[in-house]
Design a protein around this motif. Structure first.
Motif, PDB file in Angstrom:
ATOM      1  N   UNK A   9      55.637  47.611  34.901  1.00 43.76           N
ATOM      2  CA  UNK A   9      56.226  46.637  33.980  1.00 43.76           C
ATOM      3  C   UNK A   9      55.801  45.217  34.350  1.00 43.76           C
ATOM      4  N   UNK A  10      55.758  44.929  35.651  1.00 45.98           N
ATOM      5  CA  UNK A  10      55.310  43.605  36.098  1.00 45.98           C
ATOM      6  C   UNK A  10      53.861  43.363  35.681  1.00 45.98           C
ATOM      7  N   UNK A  11      53.007  44.377  35.818  1.00 46.33           N
ATOM      8  CA  UNK A  11      51.606  44.230  35.425  1.00 46.33           C
ATOM      9  C   UNK A  11      51.478  43.963  33.930  1.00 46.33           C
ATOM     10  N   UNK A  12      52.232  44.687  33.138  1.00 47.96           N
ATOM     11  CA  UNK A  12      52.164  44.549  31.685  1.00 47.96           C
ATOM     12  C   UNK A  12      52.606  43.151  31.247  1.00 47.96           C
ATOM     13  N   UNK A  13      53.530  42.547  31.978  1.00 47.07           N
ATOM     14  CA  UNK A  13      54.083  41.250  31.581  1.00 47.07           C
ATOM     15  C   UNK A  13      53.375  40.049  32.199  1.00 47.07           C
ATOM     16  N   UNK A  14      52.227  40.258  32.856  1.00 46.44           N
ATOM     17  CA  UNK A  14      51.491  39.145  33.441  1.00 46.44           C
ATOM     18  C   UNK A  14      50.904  38.251  32.357  1.00 46.44           C
ATOM     19  N   UNK A  15      50.856  36.955  32.619  1.00 45.16           N
ATOM     20  CA  UNK A  15      50.180  36.030  31.714  1.00 45.16           C
ATOM     21  C   UNK A  15      48.684  36.090  31.987  1.00 45.16           C
ATOM     22  N   UNK A  16      47.892  35.498  31.118  1.00 48.89           N
ATOM     23  CA  UNK A  16      46.442  35.475  31.297  1.00 48.89           C
ATOM     24  C   UNK A  16      46.089  34.780  32.606  1.00 48.89           C
ATOM     25  N   UNK A  17      46.767  33.702  32.896  1.00 47.82           N
ATOM     26  CA  UNK A  17      46.505  32.973  34.136  1.00 47.82           C
ATOM     27  C   UNK A  17      46.793  33.849  35.347  1.00 47.82           C
ATOM     28  N   UNK A  18      47.905  34.585  35.306  1.00 46.41           N
ATOM     29  CA  UNK A  18      48.268  35.464  36.416  1.00 46.41           C
ATOM     30  C   UNK A  18      47.277  36.615  36.563  1.00 46.41           C
ATOM     31  N   UNK A  19      46.781  37.139  35.446  1.00 50.60           N
ATOM     32  CA  UNK A  19      45.783  38.215  35.494  1.00 50.60           C
ATOM     33  C   UNK A  19      44.512  37.703  36.155  1.00 50.60           C
ATOM     34  N   UNK A  20      44.097  36.491  35.796  1.00 52.46           N
ATOM     35  CA  UNK A  20      42.901  35.913  36.403  1.00 52.46           C
ATOM     36  C   UNK A  20      43.096  35.690  37.899  1.00 52.46           C
ATOM     37  N   UNK A  21      44.281  35.219  38.299  1.00 47.97           N
ATOM     38  CA  UNK A  21      44.567  35.030  39.716  1.00 47.97           C
ATOM     39  C   UNK A  21      44.557  36.364  40.457  1.00 47.97           C
ATOM     40  N   UNK A  22      45.116  37.401  39.847  1.00 49.09           N
ATOM     41  CA  UNK A  22      45.125  38.727  40.451  1.00 49.09           C
ATOM     42  C   UNK A  22      43.698  39.241  40.633  1.00 49.09           C
ATOM     43  N   UNK A  23      42.862  39.050  39.618  1.00 49.53           N
ATOM     44  CA  UNK A  23      41.471  39.481  39.718  1.00 49.53           C
ATOM     45  C   UNK A  23      40.759  38.765  40.861  1.00 49.53           C
ATOM     46  N   UNK A  24      41.028  37.480  41.016  1.00 46.61           N
ATOM     47  CA  UNK A  24      40.417  36.704  42.101  1.00 46.61           C
ATOM     48  C   UNK A  24      40.878  37.221  43.462  1.00 46.61           C
ATOM     49  N   UNK A  25      42.160  37.484  43.594  1.00 44.82           N
ATOM     50  CA  UNK A  25      42.694  38.014  44.859  1.00 44.82           C
ATOM     51  C   UNK A  25      42.075  39.370  45.181  1.00 44.82           C
ATOM     52  N   UNK A  26      42.006  40.255  44.189  1.00 40.52           N
ATOM     53  CA  UNK A  26      41.415  41.575  44.411  1.00 40.52           C
ATOM     54  C   UNK A  26      39.964  41.463  44.859  1.00 40.52           C
ATOM     55  N   UNK A  27      39.248  40.538  44.245  1.00 42.41           N
ATOM     56  CA  UNK A  27      37.830  40.367  44.580  1.00 42.41           C
ATOM     57  C   UNK A  27      37.656  39.727  45.951  1.00 42.41           C
ATOM     58  N   UNK A  28      38.331  38.600  46.200  1.00 41.18           N
ATOM     59  CA  UNK A  28      38.127  37.839  47.431  1.00 41.18           C
ATOM     60  C   UNK A  28      38.706  38.519  48.667  1.00 41.18           C
ATOM     61  N   UNK A  29      39.895  39.061  48.544  1.00 37.18           N
ATOM     62  CA  UNK A  29      40.573  39.602  49.723  1.00 37.18           C
ATOM     63  C   UNK A  29      40.308  41.085  49.955  1.00 37.18           C
ATOM     64  N   UNK A  30      39.999  41.825  48.891  1.00 33.49           N
ATOM     65  CA  UNK A  30      39.850  43.269  49.042  1.00 33.49           C
ATOM     66  C   UNK A  30      38.472  43.784  48.628  1.00 33.49           C
ATOM     67  N   UNK A  31      37.630  42.896  48.099  1.00 33.18           N
ATOM     68  CA  UNK A  31      36.289  43.311  47.707  1.00 33.18           C
ATOM     69  C   UNK A  31      36.254  44.200  46.478  1.00 33.18           C
ATOM     70  N   UNK A  32      37.309  44.156  45.673  1.00 36.04           N
ATOM     71  CA  UNK A  32      37.384  44.985  44.465  1.00 36.04           C
ATOM     72  C   UNK A  32      37.021  44.132  43.267  1.00 36.04           C
ATOM     73  N   UNK A  33      36.030  44.581  42.512  1.00 37.90           N
ATOM     74  CA  UNK A  33      35.641  43.901  41.280  1.00 37.90           C
ATOM     75  C   UNK A  33      36.399  44.571  40.133  1.00 37.90           C
ATOM     76  N   UNK A  34      37.467  43.944  39.591  1.00 38.75           N
ATOM     77  CA  UNK A  34      38.273  44.597  38.548  1.00 38.75           C
ATOM     78  C   UNK A  34      37.466  45.036  37.332  1.00 38.75           C
ATOM     79  N   UNK A  35      36.547  44.215  36.856  1.00 33.53           N
ATOM     80  CA  UNK A  35      35.766  44.590  35.673  1.00 33.53           C
ATOM     81  C   UNK A  35      34.850  45.764  35.996  1.00 33.53           C
ATOM     82  N   UNK A  36      34.236  45.751  37.168  1.00 35.72           N
ATOM     83  CA  UNK A  36      33.351  46.844  37.562  1.00 35.72           C
ATOM     84  C   UNK A  36      34.138  48.135  37.708  1.00 35.72           C
ATOM     85  N   UNK A  37      35.331  48.061  38.249  1.00 35.24           N
ATOM     86  CA  UNK A  37      36.162  49.258  38.402  1.00 35.24           C
ATOM     87  C   UNK A  37      36.531  49.826  37.036  1.00 35.24           C
ATOM     88  N   UNK A  38      36.851  48.962  36.085  1.00 32.18           N
ATOM     89  CA  UNK A  38      37.213  49.425  34.743  1.00 32.18           C
ATOM     90  C   UNK A  38      36.025  50.097  34.067  1.00 32.18           C
TER      91      UNK A  38
END
Length: 124
Positions: A9-38
């Motif tokens: 539910x928290x994921x579904x209710x994220x704003x665009x800004x929060x989604x972009x921040x989450x993508x940055x965190x996943x990429x920088x801290x965990x090496x996960x490329x969200x678009x590539x994973x999708x």
């Protein structure tokens, strides 16, 4: 199980800004490329040839302001970073592009936010 539902539910209710921040965190801290994973998930589930033809960039087009024009103008201003006059101009001149060449997830999130504000939106 309830924790996973809360998380979803928290994921579904994220704003665009929060989604972009989450993508940055996943990429920088965990090496996960969200678009590539999708894309990898889509390719695995849809069969190679079909996934290769899938569109990866979308244009978010405001087709009409709807009944709550002021709310739509404010949201367009926030989403685009434009001034109030320019945002109003985009809304008044509908159909007009709000963002172009954005990833599918971001485009769908923008569309959802705009529709929630009362606008009519399409993705191309």
């Amino acid at each position: 199980m309830a924790d996973l539902k809360d998380f979803a539910e928290q994921l579904v209710n994220l704003t665009v800004k929060e989604v972009n921040e989450l993508a940055t965190i996943l990429k920088d801290e965990y090496g996960i490329e969200p678009a590539a994973a999708a894309v990898a998930v889509a390719a695995g589930g849809a069969g190679g040839g079909e996934a290769a033809e899938e569109k990866s960039e979308f244009d978010v087009i405001l087709t009409a302001a709807g009944g709550s024009k002021l709310a739509v103008v404010k949201l367009v201003k926030e989403l685009t970073g434009l001034g109030l006059k320019d945002a109003k101009g985009l809304v008044d001149d509908a159909p007009s592009p709000i963002k172009e060449g954005v990833p599918k997830d971001e485009a769908e999130a923008l569309k959802a936010q705009l529709e929630e504000a009362g606008a009519e939106v399409e993705l191309k």
